[in-house]
Design an enzyme around this catalytic site. Structure first.
Site, short mmCIF file in Angstrom:
data_model
loop_
_atom_site.label_atom_id
_atom_site.label_comp_id
_atom_site.label_asym_id
_atom_site.label_seq_id
_atom_site.Cartn_x
_atom_site.Cartn_y
_atom_site.Cartn_z
N ARG A 20 2.75 3.05 -2.84
CA ARG A 20 2.34 2.39 -3.97
C ARG A 20 0.86 2.91 -4.07
O ARG A 20 0.20 3.38 -4.71
CB ARG A 20 2.63 1.04 -3.87
CG ARG A 20 2.24 0.10 -5.17
CD ARG A 20 0.76 -0.23 -5.30
NE ARG A 20 0.37 -1.12 -4.10
CZ ARG A 20 -1.04 -1.10 -3.96
NH1 ARG A 20 -2.06 -0.75 -4.71
NH2 ARG A 20 -1.64 -1.82 -2.96
N ASP A 21 -0.08 2.13 -2.84
CA ASP A 21 -1.24 2.49 -2.80
C ASP A 21 -1.80 3.92 -2.90
O ASP A 21 -2.92 4.48 -3.37
CB ASP A 21 -2.07 1.44 -1.91
CG ASP A 21 -3.43 1.19 -2.04
OD1 ASP A 21 -4.15 1.78 -2.75
OD2 ASP A 21 -3.76 -0.11 -1.32
N HIS A 209 -5.72 -5.65 4.90
CA HIS A 209 -5.55 -4.66 4.13
C HIS A 209 -6.77 -3.69 3.98
O HIS A 209 -7.77 -3.94 3.18
CB HIS A 209 -4.89 -4.79 2.57
CG HIS A 209 -4.87 -3.74 1.61
ND1 HIS A 209 -3.50 -3.52 1.45
CD2 HIS A 209 -5.76 -2.83 0.82
CE1 HIS A 209 -3.66 -2.21 0.39
NE2 HIS A 209 -4.81 -2.04 0.15
N HIS A 211 -9.27 -0.51 3.65
CA HIS A 211 -9.20 1.05 3.34
C HIS A 211 -10.36 1.52 4.24
O HIS A 211 -11.25 0.84 4.85
CB HIS A 211 -9.78 1.34 1.84
CG HIS A 211 -8.63 0.77 1.02
ND1 HIS A 211 -7.79 1.67 0.40
CD2 HIS A 211 -8.07 -0.23 0.41
CE1 HIS A 211 -6.87 1.50 -0.59
NE2 HIS A 211 -7.00 -0.03 -0.40
N CYS A 242 -8.00 3.03 -5.11
CA CYS A 242 -7.47 2.11 -6.35
C CYS A 242 -8.48 3.02 -7.40
O CYS A 242 -9.56 3.21 -7.29
CB CYS A 242 -8.35 1.08 -6.44
SG CYS A 242 -8.12 0.00 -7.63
N ASN A 251 -6.37 4.62 2.75
CA ASN A 251 -5.89 3.17 3.48
C ASN A 251 -6.10 3.55 4.95
O ASN A 251 -6.02 4.70 5.33
CB ASN A 251 -4.60 2.81 3.24
CG ASN A 251 -4.46 1.83 1.80
OD1 ASN A 251 -4.33 2.59 0.71
ND2 ASN A 251 -4.56 0.76 2.11
#
Ligand code: HMG
Ligand code: MG
Length: 302
Positions: A20-21, A209, A211, A242, A251
């Site tokens: 996803r990310d 979370h 990055h 993002c 990430n």
């Protein structure tokens, strides 16, 4: 032979966000069958929480416009969780139709990012999320919440801890089981991480979370673990970012995290070699090397 350290959990749950990310930020759109294989390989490597895709507006994130198709194609295995991002009721409708059992809403601690990422203010984002969480819970789904820009924001600068705690508590109060604190642009440092976690009063429902834009993700993660957090988001190979915050890069790489935790004797259930070969396979398809230091170091052995 691991060298343990005091004050760490025995086991860390990795919330894998690569599909996803990671893939939401790729310039090229990755084929649906490649995404499905990526998810399968992550499961083979021992990851049990794999954030698979997003049910957002396809024009906002064209890279994940095939969410419905991917979920249809994917063979979901028992014992593995496949959460998806859902911002609103339309997204929830789509997810429910495909038998999704876990969703994540995603809020912002700052006005600038709330506008850019959700077309809402900080206040009105909660009006969008409330009916989603209510209906998801009524349908027996697990709901996670993200909060972005918990440390710094590209348009507003440093973000005050109390502003983050206020927004985070509101997401938890909607009924979310877990709140993942996002350092969307990777500017946080360990003392800031400790201050933020402590300001919540309890780490019990918190995840982190990070990055890795400024190379702080691993140091920040270790700090979070020592402050009671035991759920860590990471992306295989360190891909990610993002599209609505250009200064966001990859990430924390899952391999970098697993290398550190293996060395500390903290269990993750993940097979590092298998994960590295998955990231090398994906890097080959994406046409550029993985930014993960551990993937690079182990590439020859894989
Ligand atoms: P909007 O334009 O305000 O939407 O976007 P709307 O509610 O006004 O609806 C407009 C039209 O879009 C309607 O169609 C809806 O049906 C349709 P019409 O009636 O005009 O024909 N629509 C949808 N269609 C399909 N699926 C949907 C959907 N929703 C509306 N879910 C919206 C608001 C939230 C939809 C938009 O802003 C959006 O999709 N944003 C997503 C942005 C995103 O995915 N960003 C990346 C993820 S966040 C992240 O990466 C950070 C994180 O990793 C943590 C960290 O690092 O900090 C999580
Ligand atoms: Mg992110």
């Amino acid at each position: 032979m691991p060298y343990a350290m005091d004050g760490l959990p025995e086991r860390v749950t990795i919330h894998e966000v690569g599909p996803r990310d990671g893939l939401q930020n790729e310039k090229t759109v990755v084929a649906t069958e490649v995404k499905a294989e990526f998810v399968e390989r992550l499961a083979d490597a021992g990851l049990t929480r794999i954030e698979t895709t997003s049910f957002v507006h396809p024009k906002w994130v064209p890279q994940l416009a095939d969410a419905d198709d991917l979920l249809t194609r994917l063979e979901r295995r028992p014992g593995i969780r496949y959460p998806v991002l859902v911002p609103n009721e339309r997204g929830l409708e789509r997810a429910l139709a495909l038998g999704v059992t876990e969703i994540a809403i995603f809020g912002s601690a700052t006005e600038s990012f709330a506008r850019r990422n959700l077309n809402r203010s900080v206040e009105t984002q909660f009006d969008m999320f409330a009916p989603v969480v209510e209906r998801a819970l009524a349908n027996g789904l697990m709901v996670r919440a993200y909060l972005s820009m918990c440390f710094g924001d590209p348009w507003e600068g440093p973000v005050p801890v109390d502003q983050v705690v206020r927004a985070g508590r509101r997401l938890l109060d909607l009924g979310c089981a877990e709140l993942s604190l996002g350092d969307t642009i990777g500017v946080g440092t360990p003392g800031h991480v400790a201050a933020l976690i402590d300001a919540f009063g309890s780490p019990d429902r918190l995840a982190v979370h990070f990055h890795d834009t400024y190379g702080q993700a691993l140091a920040n993660t270790l700090t979070a673990l020592r402050h009671g957090v035991s759920v860590v988001d990471a992306s295989a190979g360190g891909i990610g970012g993002c599209p609505y915050a250009e200064s966001a890069t990859g990430n924390l790489a899952t391999e970098d995290l697993v290398w550190m935790l293996d060395g500390l004797g903290v269990e993750t259930g993940v097979d590092l070699r298998s994960l590295v070969s998955t990231s090398l396979w994906l890097a080959g398809l994406l046409g550029r090397p993985s930014p993960s230091r551990v993937v690079q170091a182990l590439a020859k052995e894989a």
